[in-house]
Write an enzyme that holds these catalytic residues in place. Structure first.
Site, PDB file in Angstrom:
ATOM      1  CB  ALA A  34      -0.939  -0.008   1.206  1.00 54.40           C
ATOM      2  N   GLY A  61       2.244  -7.282  -7.278  1.00 53.92           N
ATOM      3  CA  GLY A  61       3.656  -6.969  -7.443  1.00 53.92           C
ATOM      4  C   GLY A  61       4.180  -7.383  -8.810  1.00 53.92           C
ATOM      5  CG  ASP A  62       3.800 -11.318  -9.924  1.00 56.49           C
ATOM      6  OD1 ASP A  62       4.880 -11.209  -9.309  1.00 56.49           O
ATOM      7  OD2 ASP A  62       2.971 -12.219  -9.687  1.00 56.49           O
TER       8      ASP A  62
END
Length: 315
Positions: free
Chosen positions: A222, A250-251
């Protein structure tokens, strides 16, 4: 074109529940199945945004066949390496408040020949601008697999990025890839001490850059993401009011970052693109990746003066 190597891909089954109750019968309100694994997610996200990517992955068993079918249905080009073991099935349990519980299988055991074929396949894709080694390693794979990928990519004149953790990441860092993308916890493990503030993350990233890694991009959940190279230290973040699933966010951030860099965008603009893609992924169910339509209406705040005192993970 961006080539992703995922040594331990998965079929990702996302199950949505009203609330997870341990030891009880839990009835799903929704189920979604996607091709998964970090590199696979990167390739899926780039393809969904109209970019060019090829996913290199081992496939075996019924789950391996399903992986190929899911990638073909998503329009993601692939180079499959047959292996004797069966690909893994990972399960994510999603709750309405955004809480995600993951159950990850270990994956198939890879022998030396299968590992060598994976590396050779990733290095042989013509026209690659980046090769990206992503995710955990399956049982039997050597800890220096990503370090070997870096050497192969260098011989081919291709830039290489690594997104992993633990010993495989440490071995890769020793070979100085062009870019690494750890998350907050993975970076702390890599440097061997906690990183409670953005200033601590910044110092750790700068130290890695001083030791030969061109770009360090750290995903901070976040709190957005931080990018450090020899010329820049940039922090970007986006605010999402109603998170749905953090699986693959995240990817998607890495996919957006590399998509920007591969098109020659400045590092700050590439980071903004990555944070936008990652934030959009959080608004989607399961491990679905964002399309261009999903990016609208998400503002990204970017600063070239990161706040060193910012306490991370304070929500």
């Amino acid at each position: 074109m961006i080539v992703t190597l995922t040594p331990n891909p998965s079929v990702d089954r996302a199950v949505t529940l009203a609330a997870l109750e341990r030891g009880e019968v839990n009835r799903a309100t929704d189920v979604r199945v996607d091709a998964g694994g970090k590199g696979v997610n990167v390739a899926r996200a780039i393809t969904a945004q109209g970019g060019e990517a090829i996913a290199v992955l081992p496939v075996g068993g019924p789950e391996g066949h399903l992986l190929e079918e899911l990638l073909d249905a998503a329009g993601v080009p692939r180079r499959s390496v047959p292996v004797r073991g069966s690909a893994r099935m990972n399960i994510s349990v999603l709750e309405p408040d955004g809480t995600t519980t993951k159950l990850n299988e270990p994956g198939p055991v890879l022998d030396a020949d299968e590992t060598a074929e994976l590396l050779a396949t990733a290095a042989a894709v013509a026209g690659a601008t980046w090769v990206v080694g992503c995710g955990s390693l399956p049982p039997g794979a050597p800890e220096d697999l990503y370090a070997r990928l870096i050497a192969d990519a260098r011989r081919a004149g291709v830039r290489v990025a690594i997104d992993s953790s633990g010993a495989p990441l440490a071995a890769a860092v020793a070979s100085t890839p062009d870019l690494i993308k750890p998350n907050h916890e993975e970076l702390a493990e890599l440097v061997g001490h906690p990183l409670p503030t953005l200033g601590d993350v910044l110092a750790a990233a700068r130290d890695l850059v001083s030791h030969g890694i061109a770009t360090v991009a750290v995903s901070l959940g976040a709190d957005g993401a931080l990018l450090v190279d020899r010329d820049h230290a940039v922090h970007a973040r986006a605010t999402i009011g109603a998170p749905v699933s953090t699986v693959g966010a995240g990817d998607c951030m890495l996919a957006g970052l590399l998509h920007g860099l591969s098109r020659g965008l400045p590092s700050a603009d590439s980071l903004s693109e990555g944070v936008l893609w990652g934030a959009a992924a959080v608004t989607l169910p399961g491990s679905r990746v964002p399309t261009p339509a999903d990016l609208h209406g998400i503002p990204v705040d970017l600063t070239h003066s990161p706040s060193a005192a910012l306490a991370l993970g304070q929500r």
